[in-house]
Scaffold this motif. Structure first.
Motif, PDB file in Angstrom:
ATOM      1  N   ILE A  20     106.351  78.226  30.296  1.00  0.00           N
ATOM      2  CA  ILE A  20     107.061  78.355  31.242  1.00  0.00           C
ATOM      3  C   ILE A  20     106.739  77.044  31.951  1.00  0.00           C
ATOM      4  O   ILE A  20     107.907  76.545  32.633  1.00  0.00           O
ATOM      5  CB  ILE A  20     106.680  79.621  31.918  1.00  0.00           C
ATOM      6  N   PHE A  44     109.588  74.414  33.412  1.00  0.00           N
ATOM      7  CA  PHE A  44     109.491  74.136  35.057  1.00  0.00           C
ATOM      8  C   PHE A  44     109.774  72.886  35.806  1.00  0.00           C
ATOM      9  O   PHE A  44     110.229  72.919  36.625  1.00  0.00           O
ATOM     10  CB  PHE A  44     108.312  75.474  35.434  1.00  0.00           C
ATOM     11  N   GLN A  81      93.815  85.925  43.680  1.00  0.00           N
ATOM     12  CA  GLN A  81      94.738  85.238  41.924  1.00  0.00           C
ATOM     13  C   GLN A  81      95.537  86.777  41.819  1.00  0.00           C
ATOM     14  O   GLN A  81      96.639  86.352  41.213  1.00  0.00           O
ATOM     15  CB  GLN A  81      93.327  84.879  41.439  1.00  0.00           C
ATOM     16  N   PHE A  85     104.259  76.979  44.970  1.00  0.00           N
ATOM     17  CA  PHE A  85     102.473  78.010  44.194  1.00  0.00           C
ATOM     18  C   PHE A  85     101.391  77.155  43.510  1.00  0.00           C
ATOM     19  O   PHE A  85     100.177  77.278  43.055  1.00  0.00           O
ATOM     20  CB  PHE A  85     103.458  79.064  43.757  1.00  0.00           C
ATOM     21  N   HIS A 131      97.981  76.412  43.040  1.00  0.00           N
ATOM     22  CA  HIS A 131      97.441  76.748  41.497  1.00  0.00           C
ATOM     23  C   HIS A 131      96.208  75.760  40.590  1.00  0.00           C
ATOM     24  O   HIS A 131      95.615  76.339  40.356  1.00  0.00           O
ATOM     25  CB  HIS A 131      98.842  77.221  40.625  1.00  0.00           C
ATOM     26  N   VAL A 132      97.391  74.381  40.346  1.00  0.00           N
ATOM     27  CA  VAL A 132      96.428  73.657  40.243  1.00  0.00           C
ATOM     28  C   VAL A 132      95.624  73.465  41.162  1.00  0.00           C
ATOM     29  O   VAL A 132      94.060  73.188  41.065  1.00  0.00           O
ATOM     30  CB  VAL A 132      97.686  72.721  39.759  1.00  0.00           C
ATOM     31  N   PHE A 182      88.176  72.654  36.154  1.00  0.00           N
ATOM     32  CA  PHE A 182      89.964  72.455  35.410  1.00  0.00           C
ATOM     33  C   PHE A 182      89.350  72.725  34.147  1.00  0.00           C
ATOM     34  O   PHE A 182      89.525  72.490  33.371  1.00  0.00           O
ATOM     35  CB  PHE A 182      89.876  71.303  35.922  1.00  0.00           C
TER      36      PHE A 182
HETATM   37  C1  HEM Z   1     105.125  76.644  37.619  1.00  0.00           C
HETATM   38  C2  HEM Z   1     104.361  76.664  36.835  1.00  0.00           C
HETATM   39  C3  HEM Z   1     103.072  77.736  36.403  1.00  0.00           C
HETATM   40  C4  HEM Z   1     103.289  78.478  36.412  1.00  0.00           C
HETATM   41  C5  HEM Z   1     104.594  80.033  36.852  1.00  0.00           C
HETATM   42  C6  HEM Z   1     101.697  79.652  35.852  1.00  0.00           C
HETATM   43  C7  HEM Z   1     101.937  80.919  36.454  1.00  0.00           C
HETATM   44  C8  HEM Z   1     100.950  81.514  35.668  1.00  0.00           C
HETATM   45  C9  HEM Z   1     100.151  82.221  35.496  1.00  0.00           C
HETATM   46  C10 HEM Z   1     101.180  83.747  36.365  1.00  0.00           C
HETATM   47  C11 HEM Z   1      98.662  82.888  35.387  1.00  0.00           C
HETATM   48  C12 HEM Z   1      97.951  84.261  35.054  1.00  0.00           C
HETATM   49  C13 HEM Z   1      98.679  84.433  33.509  1.00  0.00           C
HETATM   50  C14 HEM Z   1      98.578  86.082  32.732  1.00  0.00           C
HETATM   51  O1  HEM Z   1      97.382  86.038  32.896  1.00  0.00           O
HETATM   52  O2  HEM Z   1      99.190  86.735  32.385  1.00  0.00           O
HETATM   53  C15 HEM Z   1      98.498  81.775  34.824  1.00  0.00           C
HETATM   54  C16 HEM Z   1      97.091  81.287  34.946  1.00  0.00           C
HETATM   55  C17 HEM Z   1      96.480  79.833  34.499  1.00  0.00           C
HETATM   56  N1  HEM Z   1      97.190  78.889  34.998  1.00  0.00           N
HETATM   57 FE1  HEM Z   1      99.414  78.518  35.081  1.00  0.00          FE
HETATM   58  N2  HEM Z   1     101.036  78.520  36.018  1.00  0.00           N
HETATM   59  C18 HEM Z   1     102.354  76.943  35.861  1.00  0.00           C
HETATM   60  C19 HEM Z   1     101.865  76.381  35.330  1.00  0.00           C
HETATM   61  C20 HEM Z   1     100.062  75.950  35.138  1.00  0.00           C
HETATM   62  C21 HEM Z   1      99.992  74.119  35.345  1.00  0.00           C
HETATM   63  C22 HEM Z   1     100.848  73.072  36.117  1.00  0.00           C
HETATM   64  C23 HEM Z   1      98.268  74.155  34.715  1.00  0.00           C
HETATM   65  C24 HEM Z   1      97.647  73.035  34.686  1.00  0.00           C
HETATM   66  C25 HEM Z   1      97.434  72.464  35.841  1.00  0.00           C
HETATM   67  C26 HEM Z   1      97.709  75.365  34.653  1.00  0.00           C
HETATM   68  C27 HEM Z   1      96.756  76.722  34.519  1.00  0.00           C
HETATM   69  C28 HEM Z   1      96.359  77.500  34.586  1.00  0.00           C
HETATM   70  C29 HEM Z   1      94.850  77.730  34.013  1.00  0.00           C
HETATM   71  C30 HEM Z   1      94.098  77.217  33.893  1.00  0.00           C
HETATM   72  C31 HEM Z   1      94.682  79.680  34.181  1.00  0.00           C
HETATM   73  C32 HEM Z   1      94.535  80.162  33.809  1.00  0.00           C
HETATM   74  C33 HEM Z   1      93.420  80.984  35.060  1.00  0.00           C
HETATM   75  C34 HEM Z   1      91.844  81.230  35.271  1.00  0.00           C
HETATM   76  O3  HEM Z   1      91.467  81.385  34.128  1.00  0.00           O
HETATM   77  O4  HEM Z   1      91.376  81.844  36.224  1.00  0.00           O
HETATM   78  N3  HEM Z   1      99.227  76.303  35.430  1.00  0.00           N
HETATM   79  N4  HEM Z   1      99.340  80.796  35.933  1.00  0.00           N
END
Ligand code: HEM
Length: 261
Positions: A42, A46, A172, A229, A233-234, A242
């Motif tokens: 995704i 995106f 979150q 978002f 998020h990043v 990180f």
């Molecule tokens: C449009 C792009 C993105 C969307 C819609 C998105 C959405 C999400 C969602 C919904 C989760 C929770 C997943 C779950 O447990 O079911 C998540 C977790 C996470 N995302 Fe993204 N994300 C995006 C881009 C990114 C990018 C570019 C990075 C890194 C630079 C990133 C790093 C992470 C990390 C590390 C987690 C885990 C967070 C944690 O452990 O606290 N994401 N993301």
């Protein structure tokens, strides 16, 4: 299947950070393979949608409300940049040249990959209990007191403790739920409402939005919300650590601490 929460947390037992550190060293899996693979597909989609979407907007940076809109009608608003698709004078009068094919082609192909991947994630999230366990907040966490303390922590960019790093906090969870169940469905709906083939089969999808140009304008605003978002998020991933968070989202394994450290 990977479990995101620690056993003490799952049992509702609060553990001091030092105890959590002892426990963390025994558990390695944080995100399930399906969550990780769909998350990164995704993310790639995106970026492709964003680049092709920007190109599509540049070709006609005017937005309208209702069913129709073109260079001869008054826009609702307009982005102050020159259009890459200006009217060209020919022997037959003024014509609008065709837009670059690559951006539309990339946008449509990627959108379908994103939709199918999203559906897979959705089905998995419901049937594996991932949403219930890891994303829906507990009733007590939704009290104003708990929420305001969470918001205050976020505004201070406080790094989460080791025990908190094993589960999503309430803010979150709520943000992810809004992205998954509100923003993504809306961006798909407003996108499909611009497809003539789709609306000829399901005309209500565009009439409910107020017309094709309204769908385009709403699609633009929902995309901006998704970009905002992504930026927050990043930043939050960086604040939370990180290296560790990325390792967990790529390999499924979170950083471990030695006993008593
Ligand atoms: C449009 C792009 C993105 C969307 C819609 C998105 C959405 C999400 C969602 C919904 C989760 C929770 C997943 C779950 O447990 O079911 C998540 C977790 C996470 N995302 Fe993204 N994300 C995006 C881009 C990114 C990018 C570019 C990075 C890194 C630079 C990133 C790093 C992470 C990390 C590390 C987690 C885990 C967070 C944690 O452990 O606290 N994401 N993301």
């Amino acid at each position: 299947m990977a479990r995101m929460e620690s056993v003490p947390a799952a049992l509702g037992v609060r553990v001091p950070d030092s105890a959590a550190a002892v426990y963390v060293s025994e558990v390695s899996s944080r995100h399930s393979a399906l969550v990780r693979v769909t998350h990164w597909i995704i993310t790639l989609c995106f970026f492709a949608l964003l680049i092709s979407g920007i190109e599509i907007v540049i070709s006609h940076p005017r937005f309208y409300w209702g069913e129709t809109g073109n260079v001869l009608t008054t826009p609702l608003f307009q982005i102050p940049i020159p259009s890459s698709r200006a009217l060209v004078q020919t022997g037959y009068g003024y014509v609008l040249p065709d837009q670059n094919g690559w951006s539309r082609y990339l946008h449509f192909q990627t959108a379908w990959i994103a939709v199918l991947t999203g559906l897979l994630y959705l089905i998995y999230g419901v049937f594996s209990g991932h949403f219930r366990r890891n994303l829906f907040p507990a009733g007590a966490d939704l009290s104003w007191r708990a929420l305001s303390s969470d918001i205050a922590k976020h505004l201070r960019f406080r790094r989460p403790s080791e025990s908190e790093a094993w589960s999503y906090n309430t803010l979150q969870r709520l943000t992810y739920l809004v992205v998954i169940f509100v923003l993504f469905p809306l961006v798909i709906w407003t996108g499909l409402a611009m497809s003539l083939a789709f609306v000829s089969a399901f005309p209500a999808t565009v009439t409910l939005l107020g017309g094709q140009q309204s769908a385009r304008t709403l699609h633009f605003f929902v995309s901006i919300a998704l970009v905002l978002f992504l930026m927050v998020h990043v930043v939050m991933v960086c604040v939370a650590g990180f290296k560790n968070r990325m390792r967990a989202m790529i390999t499924g394994r979170a950083g471990t601490r030695k006993e008593g450290s």
